[in-house]
Write an enzyme that holds these catalytic residues in place. Structure first.
Site, PDB file in Angstrom:
ATOM      1  N   HIS A 280       4.189   5.508  11.865  1.00 53.61           N
ATOM      2  CA  HIS A 280       3.913   5.491  10.483  1.00 53.61           C
ATOM      3  C   HIS A 280       2.886   6.701  10.100  1.00 53.61           C
ATOM      4  O   HIS A 280       1.645   6.575  10.099  1.00 53.61           O
ATOM      5  CB  HIS A 280       3.218   4.334  10.001  1.00 53.61           C
TER       6      HIS A 280
ATOM      7  N   ARG B 251       0.924  -1.139  -0.134  1.00 53.62           N
ATOM      8  CA  ARG B 251       0.037  -0.134   0.079  1.00 53.62           C
ATOM      9  C   ARG B 251       0.541   1.331   0.080  1.00 53.62           C
ATOM     10  O   ARG B 251       0.599   2.119  -0.869  1.00 53.62           O
ATOM     11  CB  ARG B 251      -0.857   0.211   1.229  1.00 53.62           C
ATOM     12  N   THR B 252       1.780   1.313   0.945  1.00 52.21           N
ATOM     13  CA  THR B 252       2.448   2.489   1.295  1.00 52.21           C
ATOM     14  C   THR B 252       3.239   3.245  -0.291  1.00 52.21           C
ATOM     15  O   THR B 252       3.128   4.169  -0.704  1.00 52.21           O
ATOM     16  CB  THR B 252       3.195   2.491   2.330  1.00 52.21           C
TER      17      THR B 252
ATOM     18  N   LYS C  51      26.651  -3.178  -0.094  1.00 50.05           N
ATOM     19  CA  LYS C  51      28.050  -3.170  -0.182  1.00 50.05           C
ATOM     20  C   LYS C  51      28.408  -2.498   1.150  1.00 50.05           C
ATOM     21  O   LYS C  51      29.666  -2.105   1.200  1.00 50.05           O
ATOM     22  CB  LYS C  51      28.370  -2.490  -1.367  1.00 50.05           C
TER      23      LYS C  51
ATOM     24  N   ARG D  57      10.965   3.678   3.765  1.00 48.67           N
ATOM     25  CA  ARG D  57      10.718   2.889   4.793  1.00 48.67           C
ATOM     26  C   ARG D  57      11.817   2.003   5.399  1.00 48.67           C
ATOM     27  O   ARG D  57      12.737   1.631   4.189  1.00 48.67           O
ATOM     28  CB  ARG D  57       9.619   1.882   4.434  1.00 48.67           C
TER      29      ARG D  57
HETATM   30  N1   CP Z   1      -0.558  -0.206   5.800  1.00 45.52           N
HETATM   31  C1   CP Z   1       0.629  -0.309   5.402  1.00 45.52           C
HETATM   32  O1   CP Z   1       1.661   0.316   5.747  1.00 45.52           O
HETATM   33  O2   CP Z   1       0.584  -1.245   4.216  1.00 45.52           O
HETATM   34  P1   CP Z   1       2.122  -1.789   3.416  1.00 45.52           P
HETATM   35  O3   CP Z   1       2.844  -2.416   4.523  1.00 45.52           O
HETATM   36  O4   CP Z   1       1.536  -2.755   2.238  1.00 45.52           O
HETATM   37  O5   CP Z   1       2.495  -0.549   3.003  1.00 45.52           O
END
Ligand code: CP
Length: 304
Positions: free
Chosen positions: A127, A48-49, A78, A99
């Protein structure tokens, strides 16, 4: 606002601005980020993100450079440090969506970055953009945020989405949060202290069924397999709370079931067709909220 690192940094006026922009973007087509480049740098898996940020950028006329497995397919393999990668990518893009499995990684990245860094999930930390889209979903589906009663359920110790959402809810009036989890997966003391400081009432319990009929929002979360040291502990908690149609029917008529997704089996697929189940809509709202965020962030950078 230069970087998006944690939910505490958003004030209600900023949130309102993002939500209004997201509403407008639902019907308007805008190419305002023509010529801009977003780097999506993902050291942890995502569906999603990453896709919603990339979709948001492309829908706004911008471009995307991306690595979906930076751990293996960037020079991290590396031995390059995160800081060095960020300094270099600053020459190639206008914004970085990061991320990373390490709590605090986005803060670390932002401290050396000359372009905005957006935290797209940092280990068990936060998040914040998920929290914004969660809040937007509540606003859209229930018409209000003040005075809601919300149950946050599951792995509250490791789940970064509940942490970020709790921080945001602490900014609204008369919200009550019921934290429902096994003793070993309780919400952190930092969140409880924050809520107390902001006069937000909360309770903690292991019992989901007794509060079901009292909540406006049931926010279910996955038991975070990847955060457990051993498989045995994970299996102990894996099925601790399962949402089925019987439980959803016991909820108030005007209430919603949310989940940041991905789910494993903590919400049974039989719930998906119930009008209270809004988790796929929630993921869809993510594109609008991220479009609004990218626009606001890159327009303010341009002005600055
Ligand atoms: N909700 C969420 O962060 O989903 P993903 O891990 O798929 O990005």
């Amino acid at each position: 606002m230069n970087h998006i690192i944690e939910s505490q940094q958003f004030d209600p006026q900023f949130i309102e601005k993002i939500f209004s922009a997201a509403d407008a973007l639902e019907t308007e087509k805008k190419d305002v980020l023509n010529g801009k480049i977003m780097a999506s740098l993902f050291y942890e898996p995502s569906t999603r993100t990453r896709f919603s940020f990339e979709s948001a950028m492309i829908r706004l006329g911008g471009n995307v450079i991306s690595t979906e497995n930076a751990k293996e397919f960037s020079s991290a393999i590396k031995g390059e440090t995160l800081e060095d990668s960020i300094k270099v990518i600053g020459n190639y893009a206008d914004v970085i969506v990061l991320r990373h499995p390490e709590k605090g990684a986005s803060q670390k990245a932002s401290s050396v970055s000359r372009i905005p860094v957006i935290n797209a999930g940092d280990g068990t930390g936060q998040h914040p953009t998920q929290a914004l889209l969660d809040l937007y979903t509540i606003q859209k589906e229930l018409g209000q945020i003040d005075a809601i009663r919300i149950a946050m359920v599951g792995d509250l110790k490791n789940g970064r989405t509940v942490r970020s959402l709790a921080y945001l809810l602490g900014k609204y009036k008369d919200v009550h949060i019921s934290f429902i989890s096994p003793e070993a997966l309780k919400i952190g003391d930092d969140i409880k202290e924050y809520l107390e400081k902001h006069n937000t009432s909360y309770t903690e319990s292991e019992d989901l069924e007794s509060i079901t009929s009292n909540v406006d929002v049931l926010y279910q979360t996955r038991i975070q397999k990847e955060r457990f040291g051993n498989q045995e502990d994970y299996l102990k908690f894996k099925d601790c709370y399962q949402i089925d149609t019987k439980l959803v029917r016991a909820m108030k008529e005007r209430s919603i079931v949310m989940h940041p997704l991905p789910r494993v089996d903590e919400i049974l697929p039989e719930v998906d067709t119930d009008p209270k189940a809004v988790y796929f809509k929630q993921a869809k709202y993510g594109v609008l909220v991220r479009m609004a965020l990218l626009t606001t962030l890159l327009e303010s950078t341009q002005k600055g």
